[in-house]
Design an enzyme around this catalytic site. Structure first.
Site, mmCIF file in Angstrom:
data_model
loop_
_atom_site.group_PDB
_atom_site.id
_atom_site.type_symbol
_atom_site.label_atom_id
_atom_site.label_comp_id
_atom_site.label_asym_id
_atom_site.label_seq_id
_atom_site.Cartn_x
_atom_site.Cartn_y
_atom_site.Cartn_z
ATOM 1 N N SER A 198 0.822 -1.215 0.000
ATOM 2 C CA SER A 198 0.000 0.000 0.000
ATOM 3 C C SER A 198 0.854 1.262 0.000
ATOM 4 O O SER A 198 1.597 1.500 -0.940
ATOM 5 C CB SER A 198 -0.955 -0.050 1.199
ATOM 6 N N ASP A 243 10.454 4.927 -9.653
ATOM 7 C CA ASP A 243 10.054 5.534 -10.927
ATOM 8 C C ASP A 243 10.809 6.821 -11.212
ATOM 9 O O ASP A 243 11.070 7.162 -12.372
ATOM 10 C CB ASP A 243 8.557 5.833 -10.921
ATOM 11 N N LYS A 281 -0.442 -4.151 -3.575
ATOM 12 C CA LYS A 281 -1.757 -3.569 -3.285
ATOM 13 C C LYS A 281 -1.840 -2.213 -3.967
ATOM 14 O O LYS A 281 -1.243 -1.239 -3.524
ATOM 15 C CB LYS A 281 -1.989 -3.418 -1.776
#
Length: 602
Positions: free
Chosen positions: A317, A328, A342
């Site tokens: 999460s 990223d 998740k």
């Protein structure tokens, strides 16, 4: 009024006891009113022209069924139980995160969101040997520690209620209560046999979400965060600034076993390391007006310090938002094992009669544009779960042009498997050892040693370990050896296929070599078992933070992180695209500005 608001309104007209005496005509009028409202809703609230009719029809059927059950069923019905089961069955067909909390369970939801509860601040466990609940680990500066409760103390009673023979949930419910209320706890200290009574005043307990941070050799800072609770970003910020003040030149950010929490807190933490104005997360769901973009809003503290983020299969999460965004944006190297996966977002919705629905409303997308949800929850044909195979995932690119994929969680840049716990250590530490020989040894050790060395230096002596070994042998400790299980399976297979009689001498010889020998196993696994005991003892003296500090000495993944941070060239190369990344990148693609990095598949 949104569709889910109407559903909640109608369901609670039906599910509360005060609604049961309604006449059938009254019920049908309500259903007709609901149907008319649904029919008047905008087109975006439905994907099927028959959707509104099916909703109204099935709710009316449900109403009629329960009305006749309540009126004619041979036994009296408990509306809370029967309809509560209906609610839970309905929600269980969706996903495990959509949960209804009636008024009497709201404390559970609030604790989940805030990380706070009112109690004594201690972990408790069931002692198999005694058949009693005992104190396992008091939290630092909390009521349990302040009144002197220790590891192993047997809980006998709370006020006038006996706790003998009760399970953990029963004892826990009596330990918790409203902040400021007091009770008398009666315990027996096993090391002395003495009965003791203590007055404990409950207070709001903040579970230790940032149990430890500190400097490691080589000017490397370390921060352990195990929850994303309200305001945790402020403490992470203070910890990082303190580490920089102490001379940290690199950082290990440990998110292993962090199950997540607040999305906004995750954004605040990421903002410490990346520039202002970057869109980090986009949430996308059915109601477009509920979609939200989360950006960094303040100037960062440090955008260049080398970072390693440690993750594992229990990193989920908000932890995945943090680690995935830093990956990223090529701001940190992610190390460890693949995360949980998740990619869903929940929000609480107020429900009639002081309840709440924790409702999955959207998926989230991190800077590369990917959603890392690992499971598809299919609702057709009774509902089932489907794991997204790697072959069906999509390729995305980091800010530097490295390939990453959606689905299946965050794949680390550097995979490092943790040391596995030997089977014998698992049984000693777990609930399967009915002799509780490990706990009993630790209780006696604590009684004999008022103080021990600091967490980074404490070690058991060989004499200490030999005493523990003799205790285990004399306790008649037993455990299931994996080799014996495989041997039994092999024998059964050989007999089934007709090879056993010819191979019996070899089977007998191998069985003798694999004979259960606890003493030998304790010697062979001495290092791992010593570390287990040392960590338990340090935690008893120095609480959770001390236990973490102690464990870093023999943490395989931590050592690999430190090694990487001490190799600037290797660290930099990991964050650059490989030749395979460049070859697979679509023609004409350019290096993206991280402030406009999203290409969301919706």
């Amino acid at each position: 009024m949104p569709l889910y608001d109407l559903k909640v309104l109608h369901l609670h007209l039906l599910f509360d006891k005060r609604a049961c005496p309604f006449s059938l005509l009254h019920m049908k009028k309500i259903t007709l009113y609901l149907f008319l409202l649904l029919a008047a809703m905008p087109a975006f609230a439905q994907n099927d022209k028959d959707h509104d009719f099916n909703v109204a029809k099935n709710m009316e059927v449900f109403t009629d069924i329960y009305k006749y059950l309540d009126l004619m069923y041979v036994d009296s019905l408990d509306a809370n139980e029967v309809i509560g089961n209906g609610i839970n069955a309905m929600l269980s067909s969706l996903d495990p995160y959509t949960v209804y909390y009636p008024e009497d369970k709201m404390k559970d939801l609030n604790q989940m969101i805030t990380g706070k509860y009112a109690g004594i601040g201690a972990l408790i466990r069931y002692n198999l040997q005694l058949g009693r609940v005992v104190i396992d680990e008091p939290y630092k500066d909390m009521p349990a520690a302040e009144v002197g409760l220790r590891k192993g103390d047997i809980i006998l009673s709370i006020d006038d209620s006996t706790m003998v023979g009760k399970d953990v949930s029963y004892v826990s419910s009596h330990l918790r209560g409203d902040p400021g209320t007091s009770f008398i706890i009666k315990i027996q200290r096993p090391s002395t046999g003495k009965m003791m009574k203590m007055k404990v005043t409950r207070k709001a307990i903040q579970m230790p979400y940032l149990p430890y941070y500190g400097m490691q050799p080589g000017n490397i800072g370390y921060i352990n965060l195990n929850q994303f609770t309200d305001d945790c970003s402020k403490d992470v910020r203070r910890a990082f600034i303190d580490l920089k003040r102490q001379g940290a030149k690199a950082l290990v950010f440990d998110l292993r076993n962090n199950g997540g929490g607040s999305l906004s807190e995750a954004v605040n933490i990421i903002n410490m390391f990346v520039p202002k104005g970057i869109t980090l997360v986009k949430t996308r769901g059915k109601l477009k007006r509920a979609n939200h973009d989360y950006q960094t809003t303040v100037e960062p503290i440090d955008t260049v310090m080398p970072m390693v983020v440690l993750v594992n299969g229990n990193t989920a999460s908000a932890s995945e938002i943090t680690s995935g965004s830093l990956q990223d944006l090529d701001r940190a190297v992610i190390m460890g094992t693949r995360t949980y996966g998740k990619g869903l977002v929940q929000m609480p919705v107020d429900i009639a009669y002081n309840g709440s629905l924790k409702l999955t409303t959207s998926k989230y997308y991190i800077p590369s544009g990917r959603c890392i949800q690992a499971l598809n929850y299919k609702h057709a044909h009774g509902g089932y779960v489907e794991h997204v195979p790697d072959s069906l995932t999509h390729v995305f690119y980091t800010a530097h042009g490295r390939m990453v994929r959606d689905g299946g969680g965050i794949k680390p840049d550097v995979e490092v498997l943790p040391d596995s716990l030997p089977n014998i250590a698992f049984y000693l530490a777990g609930a399967k050892d009915s002799s509780e020989v490990l706990l009993n040894y630790e209780i006696d050790y604590i009684a004999k040693h008022p103080t021990i060395a600091t967490p980074d230096k404490f070690e058991l002596t060989d004499q200490d370990y030999n005493e523990f070994k003799q205790r285990v042998i004399h306790s008649k400790f037993k455990y299931d050896r994996e080799t014996e299980k495989y041997m039994d399976d092999l024998e059964k297979l050989a007999k089934f296929e007709g090879y056993y009689d010819d191979a019996k001498p070899e089977f007998d010889a191998l069985a003798k070599k694999l004979k259960h020998n606890v003493s030998k196993d304790l010697d062979y696994n001495k290092t791992a078992i010593k570390q287990l005991i040392e960590n338990d003892l340090v935690t008893a003296y120095y609480y959770q933070g001390g236990g973490i500090q102690n464990s870093l000495r023999f943490d395989k993944q931590m050592k690999e992180a430190v090694s990487l941070l001490n190799n600037p060239v290797k660290y930099k190369n990991i964050l650059q695209p490989t030749s395979a990344d460049k070859a697979n990148k679509p023609a004409g693609s350019k290096k993206r500005d991280p402030r406009n990095a999203f290409v969301v598949r919706e």
